[in-house]
Design an enzyme around this catalytic site. Structure first.
Site, PDB file in Angstrom:
ATOM      1  N   CYS A 115     -17.181  -7.303  23.956  1.00 14.87           N
ATOM      2  CA  CYS A 115     -18.133  -6.581  24.804  1.00 14.87           C
ATOM      3  C   CYS A 115     -17.323  -5.748  25.797  1.00 14.87           C
ATOM      4  O   CYS A 115     -16.099  -5.697  25.698  1.00 14.87           O
ATOM      5  CB  CYS A 115     -19.149  -7.500  25.483  1.00 14.87           C
ATOM      6  SG  CYS A 115     -18.490  -8.636  26.690  1.00 14.87           S
ATOM      7  N   CYS A 139     -22.345  -5.924  22.745  1.00  9.55           N
ATOM      8  CA  CYS A 139     -22.728  -5.004  23.815  1.00  9.55           C
ATOM      9  C   CYS A 139     -23.667  -3.944  23.250  1.00  9.55           C
ATOM     10  O   CYS A 139     -24.133  -4.053  22.119  1.00  9.55           O
ATOM     11  CB  CYS A 139     -21.492  -4.365  24.428  1.00  9.55           C
ATOM     12  SG  CYS A 139     -20.343  -3.715  23.191  1.00  9.55           S
ATOM     13  N   CYS A 198     -14.719   0.314  19.937  1.00  8.85           N
ATOM     14  CA  CYS A 198     -13.836  -0.766  19.467  1.00  8.85           C
ATOM     15  C   CYS A 198     -12.855  -0.250  18.423  1.00  8.85           C
ATOM     16  O   CYS A 198     -13.240   0.545  17.560  1.00  8.85           O
ATOM     17  CB  CYS A 198     -14.648  -1.888  18.836  1.00  8.85           C
ATOM     18  SG  CYS A 198     -15.431  -2.920  20.037  1.00  8.85           S
TER      19      CYS A 198
END
Length: 149
Positions: free
Chosen positions: A11, A85, A93
């Site tokens: 997250c 998230c 990411c």
């Protein structure tokens, strides 16, 4: 199944959602999984999350926040990278090497809880319980698939 299935929960700050997911997967299914968590911009552990997890018998008070990019640079390999998230943050990411399955489970951000102490705790408990339910629904299906391979 000899080897544990490695999972990384990500997250934004690694202060709440990913920490809860890591703790639940390790506590409930630690015989089959090895979970870690990290953040895009690691922050400080959310004290409301620590309290909420203690209420269900899981102590994360000594957990440290980690950077997803540091884990990536260190060469960690995961079977699953699960973002917890919002979708926009999840897009940031890195793609980990190997045969990694990417999943996205969107949960509200506990740091956005407003109101009194009790109102904030109610919101955090709701997120905590949703994460636990998701883990309990997902983990057995992964184990079942792995046993068939």
């Amino acid at each position: 199944m000899d080897r544990k299935i490695k999972v990384l929960f990500v997250c934004v700050h690694n202060s709440a959602r990913s920490q809860m997911a890591e703790a639940f997967l390790n506590a409930l299914y630690g015989d089959r999984f090895e979970a870690m968590s990290a953040g895009l911009e690691p922050g400080a552990l959310n004290p409301y999350v620590v309290r909420a997890m203690q209420e269900v018998g899981v102590d994360i008070s000594n957990a440290k926040t980690k950077s997803v990019f540091e884990l990536y640079k260190a060469g960690y390999i995961y079977s699953y990278v699960i973002t917890v998230c919002d979708p926009e943050a999840a897009e940031r990411c890195p793609t980990f090497p190997g045969v990694t399955k990417r999943l996205h489970w969107s949960f509200p951000d506990p740091s956005q809880a407003k109101g009194s102490d009790e109102e904030k705790m109610a919101m955090v408990r709701s997120v905590r319980d949703a994460i636990r339910q998701q883990i309990e629904a997902w983990a057995p299906t992964v184990v079942e698939r792995a046993l068939k391979v």
